[in-house]
Design a protein around this motif. Structure first.
Motif, PDB file in Angstrom:
ATOM      1  N   ARG A  11      50.487 -84.197 -31.270  1.00  0.00           N
ATOM      2  CA  ARG A  11      49.464 -83.685 -32.182  1.00  0.00           C
ATOM      3  C   ARG A  11      48.177 -84.059 -31.704  1.00  0.00           C
ATOM      4  NH1 ARG A  11      51.453 -82.101 -37.514  1.00  0.00           N
ATOM      5  NH2 ARG A  11      53.651 -82.786 -37.923  1.00  0.00           N
ATOM      6  N   LEU A  12      47.965 -85.022 -31.325  1.00  0.00           N
ATOM      7  CA  LEU A  12      46.636 -85.687 -30.895  1.00  0.00           C
ATOM      8  C   LEU A  12      46.062 -84.783 -29.658  1.00  0.00           C
ATOM      9  CD1 LEU A  12      43.926 -87.532 -30.674  1.00  0.00           C
ATOM     10  CD2 LEU A  12      45.483 -89.246 -29.367  1.00  0.00           C
ATOM     11  N   LEU A  13      47.061 -84.726 -28.591  1.00  0.00           N
ATOM     12  CA  LEU A  13      46.843 -83.923 -27.476  1.00  0.00           C
ATOM     13  C   LEU A  13      46.289 -82.558 -27.895  1.00  0.00           C
ATOM     14  CD1 LEU A  13      49.792 -85.179 -25.331  1.00  0.00           C
ATOM     15  CD2 LEU A  13      47.348 -85.682 -24.801  1.00  0.00           C
ATOM     16  N   ASP A  14      46.933 -81.866 -29.031  1.00  0.00           N
ATOM     17  CA  ASP A  14      46.649 -80.651 -29.177  1.00  0.00           C
ATOM     18  C   ASP A  14      45.169 -80.534 -30.044  1.00  0.00           C
ATOM     19  OD1 ASP A  14      46.578 -78.072 -30.326  1.00  0.00           O
ATOM     20  OD2 ASP A  14      48.362 -78.030 -31.242  1.00  0.00           O
ATOM     21  N   MET A  15      44.936 -81.492 -30.936  1.00  0.00           N
ATOM     22  CA  MET A  15      43.895 -81.169 -31.687  1.00  0.00           C
ATOM     23  C   MET A  15      42.544 -81.729 -30.923  1.00  0.00           C
ATOM     24  SD  MET A  15      45.129 -82.617 -35.302  1.00  0.00           S
ATOM     25  CE  MET A  15      43.609 -81.993 -36.165  1.00  0.00           C
ATOM     26  N   PHE A  16      42.888 -82.844 -30.100  1.00  0.00           N
ATOM     27  CA  PHE A  16      41.567 -83.094 -29.151  1.00  0.00           C
ATOM     28  C   PHE A  16      41.158 -81.998 -28.148  1.00  0.00           C
ATOM     29  CE2 PHE A  16      39.372 -85.485 -25.620  1.00  0.00           C
ATOM     30  CZ  PHE A  16      38.754 -86.343 -26.441  1.00  0.00           C
ATOM     31  N   GLY A  17      42.097 -81.481 -27.620  1.00  0.00           N
ATOM     32  CA  GLY A  17      41.833 -80.269 -26.721  1.00  0.00           C
ATOM     33  C   GLY A  17      41.291 -79.264 -27.348  1.00  0.00           C
ATOM     34  N   ASP A  18      41.591 -78.862 -28.433  1.00  0.00           N
ATOM     35  CA  ASP A  18      41.319 -77.746 -29.183  1.00  0.00           C
ATOM     36  C   ASP A  18      39.693 -78.055 -29.901  1.00  0.00           C
ATOM     37  OD1 ASP A  18      40.633 -75.634 -30.991  1.00  0.00           O
ATOM     38  OD2 ASP A  18      42.154 -76.003 -32.315  1.00  0.00           O
ATOM     39  N   VAL A  19      39.806 -79.244 -30.821  1.00  0.00           N
ATOM     40  CA  VAL A  19      38.513 -79.451 -31.351  1.00  0.00           C
ATOM     41  C   VAL A  19      37.385 -80.063 -30.524  1.00  0.00           C
ATOM     42  CG1 VAL A  19      37.441 -80.976 -33.162  1.00  0.00           C
ATOM     43  CG2 VAL A  19      39.658 -79.834 -33.445  1.00  0.00           C
ATOM     44  N   VAL A  20      37.965 -81.078 -29.588  1.00  0.00           N
ATOM     45  CA  VAL A  20      36.840 -81.819 -28.785  1.00  0.00           C
ATOM     46  C   VAL A  20      36.088 -80.998 -27.645  1.00  0.00           C
ATOM     47  CG1 VAL A  20      36.251 -83.909 -27.758  1.00  0.00           C
ATOM     48  CG2 VAL A  20      37.579 -83.822 -29.539  1.00  0.00           C
ATOM     49  N   LEU A  21      37.514 -80.462 -26.746  1.00  0.00           N
ATOM     50  CA  LEU A  21      37.086 -80.030 -25.472  1.00  0.00           C
ATOM     51  C   LEU A  21      36.979 -78.444 -25.745  1.00  0.00           C
ATOM     52  CD1 LEU A  21      39.070 -82.225 -23.304  1.00  0.00           C
ATOM     53  CD2 LEU A  21      36.855 -82.422 -23.791  1.00  0.00           C
ATOM     54  N   GLY A  22      37.301 -77.733 -26.542  1.00  0.00           N
ATOM     55  CA  GLY A  22      37.378 -76.261 -26.806  1.00  0.00           C
ATOM     56  C   GLY A  22      38.365 -75.563 -26.174  1.00  0.00           C
ATOM     57  N   ILE A  23      39.358 -76.308 -25.832  1.00  0.00           N
ATOM     58  CA  ILE A  23      40.770 -75.458 -25.127  1.00  0.00           C
ATOM     59  C   ILE A  23      41.265 -74.509 -26.277  1.00  0.00           C
ATOM     60  CG2 ILE A  23      42.854 -75.853 -24.091  1.00  0.00           C
ATOM     61  CD1 ILE A  23      41.904 -78.458 -22.963  1.00  0.00           C
ATOM     62  N   HIS A  68      38.452 -95.969 -27.209  1.00  0.00           N
ATOM     63  CA  HIS A  68      37.035 -96.083 -27.339  1.00  0.00           C
ATOM     64  C   HIS A  68      36.552 -94.569 -26.923  1.00  0.00           C
ATOM     65  CE1 HIS A  68      38.044-100.122 -27.429  1.00  0.00           C
ATOM     66  NE2 HIS A  68      37.373-100.201 -28.385  1.00  0.00           N
ATOM     67  N   ASP A  69      36.701 -94.100 -25.941  1.00  0.00           N
ATOM     68  CA  ASP A  69      36.354 -92.834 -25.247  1.00  0.00           C
ATOM     69  C   ASP A  69      36.687 -91.642 -26.026  1.00  0.00           C
ATOM     70  OD1 ASP A  69      35.045 -93.883 -23.254  1.00  0.00           O
ATOM     71  OD2 ASP A  69      36.599 -93.740 -21.863  1.00  0.00           O
ATOM     72  N   GLN A  70      38.272 -91.599 -26.602  1.00  0.00           N
ATOM     73  CA  GLN A  70      38.511 -90.725 -27.547  1.00  0.00           C
ATOM     74  C   GLN A  70      37.718 -90.658 -28.984  1.00  0.00           C
ATOM     75  OE1 GLN A  70      42.888 -91.336 -28.417  1.00  0.00           O
ATOM     76  NE2 GLN A  70      43.236 -91.566 -26.357  1.00  0.00           N
ATOM     77  N   LEU A  71      37.342 -91.977 -29.311  1.00  0.00           N
ATOM     78  CA  LEU A  71      36.792 -91.959 -30.866  1.00  0.00           C
ATOM     79  C   LEU A  71      35.295 -91.587 -30.585  1.00  0.00           C
ATOM     80  CD1 LEU A  71      36.818 -93.196 -33.478  1.00  0.00           C
ATOM     81  CD2 LEU A  71      36.131 -95.188 -32.855  1.00  0.00           C
TER      82      LEU A  71
END
Length: 218
Positions: free
Chosen positions: A34-46, A98-101
């Motif tokens: 779930r994190l891999l999905d949401m981080f890619g979508d929300v943070v990186l715009g994938i 920390h980089d994720q946050l």
């Protein structure tokens, strides 16, 4: 209307620690994917669809109808498939919590001006605000098994004001599952049959909030 990222801090190492500390390996890898999905979508715009395509292939191979039908091995494979999505876009998932946050905080601030958020403020006639804040809080996991869940509820009918519980929930899920329509939620009253003790406690908390905020119709 603002963006959210759940399960921050998981990586190839911490996911093993979460599995060990909870005794629930499936839950740990479900949270990681779930994190891999949401981080890619929300943070990186994938594009979210790129992750969904991988998800559908894994479900098809496992002959699974939904995410809850996937076992540990399938979820581990899904995590690797999601990392492949990052590679396909020339990006990398940061393993340092920390980089994720830091990246997630910036993404939430950035979501203040997304078309969805702007349109919502226009519709609700919300004007004169300078910006937003970012909430960082400890997770309460709804995807730990059949005794966990997530949902949306109102202490009264939002249309009529009738003081009767109104909402829906999902067992063994996280918040985005309800709003994204991944599975069909159940009426909140049905929780009384499935998790009676939790439902009773939930009603007590709702009553406390109604009284505290002077919302009761007595």
């Amino acid at each position: 209307m603002m963006d959210t990222v759940l399960n921050i801090g998981l990586n190839d190492t911490t996911v093993k620690g979460l599995a060990k500390s909870t005794g629930n390996e499936r839950f740990a890898y479900d949270s990681y994917r779930r994190l891999l999905d949401m981080f890619g979508d929300v943070v990186l715009g994938i594009p979210h669809e790129d992750f969904e395509r991988k998800f559908d292939k894994v479900k098809e191979a496992a002959n699974a109808d939904s995410d809850v039908d996937l076992g540990v091995a399938e979820l581990q494979k899904l995590c690797q498939e999601y990392k492949q999505v990052y590679d396909e876009h020339g990006m990398k998932f940061p393993s340092d919590p920390h980089d994720q946050l830091e990246a997630c905080i910036k993404a939430v601030f950035g979501s203040w001006m997304t078309p969805r958020a702007v349109k919502y403020r226009e519709k609700e006639n919300i004007r004169g605000l300078l910006g937003t804040a970012t909430n960082i809080q400890t997770m309460v996991f709804g995807n730990m098994g059949e005794s966990s869940g997530t949902g949306v509820a109102f202490s009264r009918n939002p249309s009529t004001g009738e003081p009767k519980m109104y909402g829906e929930y999902l067992i063994n899920a996280q918040g985005e599952d309800v709003v994204a329509g991944i599975r069909t939620p159940q009426p909140i009253q049905q929780m009384q049959e499935v998790l009676p003790k939790a439902y009773e406690q939930f009603l007590k908390n709702v009553d406390l909030l109604e009284h505290y905020f002077k919302g009761e119709l007595y």
